[in-house]
Design a protein around this motif. Structure first.
Motif, PDB file in Angstrom:
ATOM      1  N   THR A  93      -2.176   7.411 -13.771  1.00  0.00           N
ATOM      2  CA  THR A  93      -3.476   6.973 -14.273  1.00  0.00           C
ATOM      3  C   THR A  93      -3.558   5.465 -14.303  1.00  0.00           C
ATOM      4  O   THR A  93      -4.577   4.862 -13.943  1.00  0.00           O
ATOM      5  CB  THR A  93      -3.721   7.539 -15.682  1.00  0.00           C
ATOM      6  OG1 THR A  93      -3.590   8.953 -15.643  1.00  0.00           O
ATOM      7  CG2 THR A  93      -5.093   7.153 -16.203  1.00  0.00           C
ATOM      8  N   VAL A  94      -2.472   4.856 -14.714  1.00  0.00           N
ATOM      9  CA  VAL A  94      -2.379   3.393 -14.723  1.00  0.00           C
ATOM     10  C   VAL A  94      -1.896   2.939 -13.356  1.00  0.00           C
ATOM     11  O   VAL A  94      -0.906   3.474 -12.833  1.00  0.00           O
ATOM     12  CB  VAL A  94      -1.424   2.909 -15.822  1.00  0.00           C
ATOM     13  CG1 VAL A  94      -1.325   1.381 -15.797  1.00  0.00           C
ATOM     14  CG2 VAL A  94      -1.891   3.399 -17.184  1.00  0.00           C
ATOM     15  N   THR A  95      -2.606   1.972 -12.808  1.00  0.00           N
ATOM     16  CA  THR A  95      -2.244   1.510 -11.464  1.00  0.00           C
ATOM     17  C   THR A  95      -0.855   0.913 -11.489  1.00  0.00           C
ATOM     18  O   THR A  95      -0.541   0.016 -12.292  1.00  0.00           O
ATOM     19  CB  THR A  95      -3.241   0.456 -10.966  1.00  0.00           C
ATOM     20  OG1 THR A  95      -4.559   1.019 -11.026  1.00  0.00           O
ATOM     21  CG2 THR A  95      -2.914   0.001  -9.560  1.00  0.00           C
ATOM     22  N   THR A  96       0.011   1.400 -10.616  1.00  0.00           N
ATOM     23  CA  THR A  96       1.387   0.908 -10.550  1.00  0.00           C
ATOM     24  C   THR A  96       1.937   1.192  -9.163  1.00  0.00           C
ATOM     25  O   THR A  96       1.305   1.863  -8.337  1.00  0.00           O
ATOM     26  CB  THR A  96       2.254   1.585 -11.621  1.00  0.00           C
ATOM     27  OG1 THR A  96       3.555   0.983 -11.609  1.00  0.00           O
ATOM     28  CG2 THR A  96       2.380   3.089 -11.349  1.00  0.00           C
ATOM     29  N   ILE A  97       3.124   0.647  -8.910  1.00  0.00           N
ATOM     30  CA  ILE A  97       3.793   0.880  -7.628  1.00  0.00           C
ATOM     31  C   ILE A  97       5.112   1.579  -7.899  1.00  0.00           C
ATOM     32  O   ILE A  97       5.680   1.476  -8.995  1.00  0.00           O
ATOM     33  CB  ILE A  97       4.012  -0.434  -6.859  1.00  0.00           C
ATOM     34  CG1 ILE A  97       4.829  -1.418  -7.688  1.00  0.00           C
ATOM     35  CG2 ILE A  97       2.679  -1.042  -6.446  1.00  0.00           C
ATOM     36  CD1 ILE A  97       5.165  -2.713  -6.932  1.00  0.00           C
ATOM     37  N   VAL A 150       0.839  -1.211   0.000  1.00  0.00           N
ATOM     38  CA  VAL A 150       0.000   0.000   0.000  1.00  0.00           C
ATOM     39  C   VAL A 150       0.866   1.250   0.000  1.00  0.00           C
ATOM     40  O   VAL A 150       0.566   2.257  -0.681  1.00  0.00           O
ATOM     41  CB  VAL A 150      -0.946  -0.029   1.212  1.00  0.00           C
ATOM     42  CG1 VAL A 150      -1.646   1.319   1.384  1.00  0.00           C
ATOM     43  CG2 VAL A 150      -1.982  -1.140   1.050  1.00  0.00           C
ATOM     44  N   ALA A 151       1.960   1.190   0.732  1.00  0.00           N
ATOM     45  CA  ALA A 151       2.840   2.364   0.798  1.00  0.00           C
ATOM     46  C   ALA A 151       3.524   2.648  -0.532  1.00  0.00           C
ATOM     47  O   ALA A 151       3.960   3.789  -0.790  1.00  0.00           O
ATOM     48  CB  ALA A 151       3.892   2.144   1.894  1.00  0.00           C
ATOM     49  N   LEU A 152       3.626   1.638  -1.395  1.00  0.00           N
ATOM     50  CA  LEU A 152       4.316   1.809  -2.674  1.00  0.00           C
ATOM     51  C   LEU A 152       3.376   2.195  -3.811  1.00  0.00           C
ATOM     52  O   LEU A 152       3.828   2.418  -4.951  1.00  0.00           O
ATOM     53  CB  LEU A 152       5.063   0.518  -3.039  1.00  0.00           C
ATOM     54  CG  LEU A 152       6.232   0.137  -2.126  1.00  0.00           C
ATOM     55  CD1 LEU A 152       6.786  -1.222  -2.536  1.00  0.00           C
ATOM     56  CD2 LEU A 152       7.327   1.201  -2.183  1.00  0.00           C
ATOM     57  N   ILE A 153       2.058   2.275  -3.544  1.00  0.00           N
ATOM     58  CA  ILE A 153       1.123   2.632  -4.616  1.00  0.00           C
ATOM     59  C   ILE A 153       1.302   4.122  -4.981  1.00  0.00           C
ATOM     60  O   ILE A 153       1.371   4.982  -4.101  1.00  0.00           O
ATOM     61  CB  ILE A 153      -0.329   2.351  -4.183  1.00  0.00           C
ATOM     62  CG1 ILE A 153      -0.531   0.846  -3.954  1.00  0.00           C
ATOM     63  CG2 ILE A 153      -1.318   2.869  -5.227  1.00  0.00           C
ATOM     64  CD1 ILE A 153      -1.912   0.496  -3.415  1.00  0.00           C
ATOM     65  N   ASP A 154       1.331   4.390  -6.302  1.00  0.00           N
ATOM     66  CA  ASP A 154       1.450   5.769  -6.792  1.00  0.00           C
ATOM     67  C   ASP A 154       0.069   6.208  -7.287  1.00  0.00           C
ATOM     68  O   ASP A 154      -0.346   5.856  -8.405  1.00  0.00           O
ATOM     69  CB  ASP A 154       2.469   5.841  -7.919  1.00  0.00           C
ATOM     70  CG  ASP A 154       2.725   7.280  -8.372  1.00  0.00           C
ATOM     71  OD1 ASP A 154       2.130   8.200  -7.770  1.00  0.00           O
ATOM     72  OD2 ASP A 154       3.503   7.457  -9.323  1.00  0.00           O
ATOM     73  N   PRO A 155      -0.696   6.964  -6.466  1.00  0.00           N
ATOM     74  CA  PRO A 155      -2.053   7.339  -6.873  1.00  0.00           C
ATOM     75  C   PRO A 155      -2.069   8.395  -7.978  1.00  0.00           C
ATOM     76  O   PRO A 155      -3.100   8.628  -8.614  1.00  0.00           O
ATOM     77  CB  PRO A 155      -2.662   7.886  -5.590  1.00  0.00           C
ATOM     78  CG  PRO A 155      -1.501   8.398  -4.809  1.00  0.00           C
ATOM     79  CD  PRO A 155      -0.348   7.511  -5.145  1.00  0.00           C
ATOM     80  N   ALA A 156      -0.917   9.026  -8.234  1.00  0.00           N
ATOM     81  CA  ALA A 156      -0.894  10.076  -9.250  1.00  0.00           C
ATOM     82  C   ALA A 156      -0.920   9.507 -10.648  1.00  0.00           C
ATOM     83  O   ALA A 156      -1.272  10.209 -11.615  1.00  0.00           O
ATOM     84  CB  ALA A 156       0.340  10.966  -9.063  1.00  0.00           C
ATOM     85  N   ALA A 159      -2.989  -3.855 -11.488  1.00  0.00           N
ATOM     86  CA  ALA A 159      -1.572  -4.230 -11.512  1.00  0.00           C
ATOM     87  C   ALA A 159      -1.394  -5.550 -10.752  1.00  0.00           C
ATOM     88  O   ALA A 159      -2.031  -5.775  -9.719  1.00  0.00           O
ATOM     89  CB  ALA A 159      -0.730  -3.132 -10.884  1.00  0.00           C
ATOM     90  N   ARG A 160      -0.509  -6.403 -11.309  1.00  0.00           N
ATOM     91  CA  ARG A 160      -0.271  -7.709 -10.664  1.00  0.00           C
ATOM     92  C   ARG A 160       1.217  -7.990 -10.631  1.00  0.00           C
ATOM     93  O   ARG A 160       1.999  -7.464 -11.447  1.00  0.00           O
ATOM     94  CB  ARG A 160      -0.974  -8.826 -11.443  1.00  0.00           C
ATOM     95  CG  ARG A 160      -2.480  -8.769 -11.396  1.00  0.00           C
ATOM     96  CD  ARG A 160      -3.065 -10.066 -11.958  1.00  0.00           C
ATOM     97  NE  ARG A 160      -2.728 -10.238 -13.353  1.00  0.00           N
ATOM     98  CZ  ARG A 160      -3.476  -9.827 -14.379  1.00  0.00           C
ATOM     99  NH1 ARG A 160      -4.617  -9.195 -14.131  1.00  0.00           N
ATOM    100  NH2 ARG A 160      -3.099 -10.043 -15.620  1.00  0.00           N
ATOM    101  N   SER A 161       1.602  -8.810  -9.680  1.00  0.00           N
ATOM    102  CA  SER A 161       2.997  -9.246  -9.629  1.00  0.00           C
ATOM    103  C   SER A 161       3.269 -10.184 -10.787  1.00  0.00           C
ATOM    104  O   SER A 161       2.367 -10.846 -11.317  1.00  0.00           O
ATOM    105  CB  SER A 161       3.289  -9.949  -8.305  1.00  0.00           C
ATOM    106  OG  SER A 161       2.514 -11.144  -8.202  1.00  0.00           O
ATOM    107  N   ARG A 162       4.586 -10.208 -11.220  1.00  0.00           N
ATOM    108  CA  ARG A 162       4.946 -11.072 -12.331  1.00  0.00           C
ATOM    109  C   ARG A 162       4.709 -12.542 -12.007  1.00  0.00           C
ATOM    110  O   ARG A 162       4.492 -13.352 -12.889  1.00  0.00           O
ATOM    111  CB  ARG A 162       6.403 -10.811 -12.691  1.00  0.00           C
ATOM    112  CG  ARG A 162       6.866 -11.557 -13.935  1.00  0.00           C
ATOM    113  CD  ARG A 162       8.226 -11.106 -14.355  1.00  0.00           C
ATOM    114  NE  ARG A 162       8.194  -9.685 -14.724  1.00  0.00           N
ATOM    115  CZ  ARG A 162       9.282  -9.008 -15.124  1.00  0.00           C
ATOM    116  NH1 ARG A 162      10.451  -9.611 -15.168  1.00  0.00           N
ATOM    117  NH2 ARG A 162       9.191  -7.738 -15.434  1.00  0.00           N
ATOM    118  N   SER A 163       4.722 -12.864 -10.729  1.00  0.00           N
ATOM    119  CA  SER A 163       4.552 -14.271 -10.333  1.00  0.00           C
ATOM    120  C   SER A 163       3.153 -14.804 -10.647  1.00  0.00           C
ATOM    121  O   SER A 163       2.949 -16.008 -10.746  1.00  0.00           O
ATOM    122  CB  SER A 163       4.821 -14.422  -8.835  1.00  0.00           C
ATOM    123  OG  SER A 163       3.950 -13.585  -8.083  1.00  0.00           O
TER     124      SER A 163
END
Length: 445
Positions: A61-65, A53-59, A94-98
């Motif tokens: 447009t595309v969900t990413t960390i 949650v701390a790594l989410i970038d809300p700025a 967004a999903r982990s590569r795993s």
């Protein structure tokens, strides 16, 4: 142990209780172990979720960390750790590569609750999902871990528990068996004490017994006292009866004498025979009353040669025995399963019968056939016709009324042998007389 054995029942009950208790305990321990592992994994997942949650970038447009998580398993396909971030404003996921192309279901899951998910390919995950608000945007954040590691640890722990509890069960059953043997020892001592009473070695049950058995011992001793009192009373009454009959019998003899003096010989003979018959009947019943009652478990051991030699020694001093030639072919001494007093009675009545009928000699032979001792007594008397031999041994049966006697000797021998598991047979002797063939079981060493 027999099917009705108390020890077998207790051991069976102990085995069932031990087995069921250990199985139940093993299942509970394995369940608790797996639950603890899952709680530990959930704690790790909560920490990983907070970091994600701390790594989410809300700025964006595309969900990413902003940066990848430090655990390399998130970057390895099917690496065992997974995360997924879903923007609830439909701006992407967004999903982990795993995860490859797998999508974790989160729509019907409560926030913060761990749940299990199994896909069609056999992937089993334990997941934690939470809805978070960052700025003006809402995100559904989910992290998970393979449950296979927990399952494998639980299975391995179960096998370890099975081996440990198996050894523990064997130890407990062995201890229960030892305890059972220890508990039943007083009963074995009680059985030995009862057997000593039955053999006549002691009159009462003695020794130190457990307090739980003492009332039973007291009851048995009381029963033995009552039985002894009844037996003594019976013997006294039998003795009183015997003494009481002496006077009437003497009176009958007196009457017979007076009848002879008056020339009534037939009536005198009838009275004498009646008195003799009454006397013999009383003697027969008194001798039978002295025999030992036997059971299948009651064992005795008496020397056959000793009984024969002692009886022959006595009979050689009697009027009928001193004129005879006695030949005893005894061989090795054999012990038979019969009380010594009963054996002396058996040998005595049969040898006395032979000495009464023999002309010049009596032959005694002792043989062994399997587990039986065979005693053969042969005289050189007049013998008995074959058609009359079957009447021998019947109570009161006399084949020659001219010879004094009651005909009860061989009847007593038959009673003794039947009481002790033996047998008696009669046949013509090779020397013209009668051969009495008696078989007795050998004593168990």
């Amino acid at each position: 142990m027999s099917r009705n054995s108390l020890g077998l029942r207790l051991m069976g009950l102990a085995l069932v209780m031990v087995a069921s208790s250990l199985i139940l305990a093993g299942l509970i321990l394995q369940t608790l172990f797996v639950d603890n592992l899952e709680r530990s994994v959930r704690g790790d997942l909560d920490a990983a979720l907070s970091r994600l949650v701390a790594l989410i970038d809300p700025a964006q447009t595309v969900t990413t960390i902003l940066a990848p998580l430090p655990d390399p398993r998130y970057e390895t396909p099917l690496g065992g750790r997974y995360w997924q971030i879903e923007a609830l404003d439909n701006t992407g996921m967004a999903r982990s590569r795993s995860l490859f192309d797998q999508e974790l279901p989160t729509s019907d899951v409560a926030d913060g609750e761990a749940f299990h998910w199994v896909n069609g390919d056999g992937l089993h995950l334990i997941l934690v999902s939470r809805t978070v608000e960052i700025g003006t945007r809402l995100f559904r954040v989910t992290v998970g871990e393979d449950h296979d590691r927990i399952h494998e640890a639980g299975v391995q722990y179960g096998w370890d528990i099975l081996r440990l509890f198996g050894l523990l069960g064997i130890a407990i059953v062995a201890a229960a068996w030892a305890q059972l043997r220890l508990v039943l020892m007083p009963l074995n001592r009680l059985r030995s004490a009862v057997d000593d009473v039955r053999r006549g070695e002691v009159d009462r049950l003695g020794g130190d017994f457990a307090s739980e058995i003492e009332p039973l011992v007291d009851e048995v001793n009381g029963l033995l006292s009552e039985r002894e009192a009844l037996a003594q009373r019976g013997r006294r009454r039998a003795s009183d009866l015997a003494h009481g009959l002496k006077t009437p019998l003497a009176a009958l003899h007196g009457i017979a004498m007076r009848l002879r003096d008056r020339g009534e010989e037939a009536e005198a003979i009838s009275l004498d025979e009646l008195a003799l018959e009454m006397s013999s009947r009383v003697d027969y019943q008194m001798r039978l009353a002295s025999l030992r009652t036997r059971s299948g478990e009651h064992r005795e051991s008496s020397s056959l040669n000793t009984a024969i030699l002692r009886t022959v020694t006595v009979l050689r001093k009697t009027e009928s025995g001193e004129r005879l030639h006695w030949l005893a072919e005894l061989g090795d001494d054999m012990h038979v399963d019969i009380h010594r007093q009963d054996l002396m009675e058996l040998v005595g009545v049969t040898l006395e019968n032979a000495s009464k009928w023999a002309n010049s000699s009596v032959v005694v032979q002792v043989l062994r056939q399997a587990e039986m001792a065979v005693l053969k007594i042969t005289d050189d008397g007049p013998g008995i016709p074959a058609k009359k031999i079957e009447k021998l041994g019947r109570r009161g049966a006399r084949l020659d009324e001219a010879v004094p006697g009651t005909g009860l000797g061989l009847a007593i021998a038959t009673e003794i042998l039947e009481l002790n598991g033996g047998a008696i047979a009669y046949q013509q002797g090779r020397r013209g007389g009668l051969t009495v063939d008696m078989r007795l079981p050998l004593a168990r060493r």
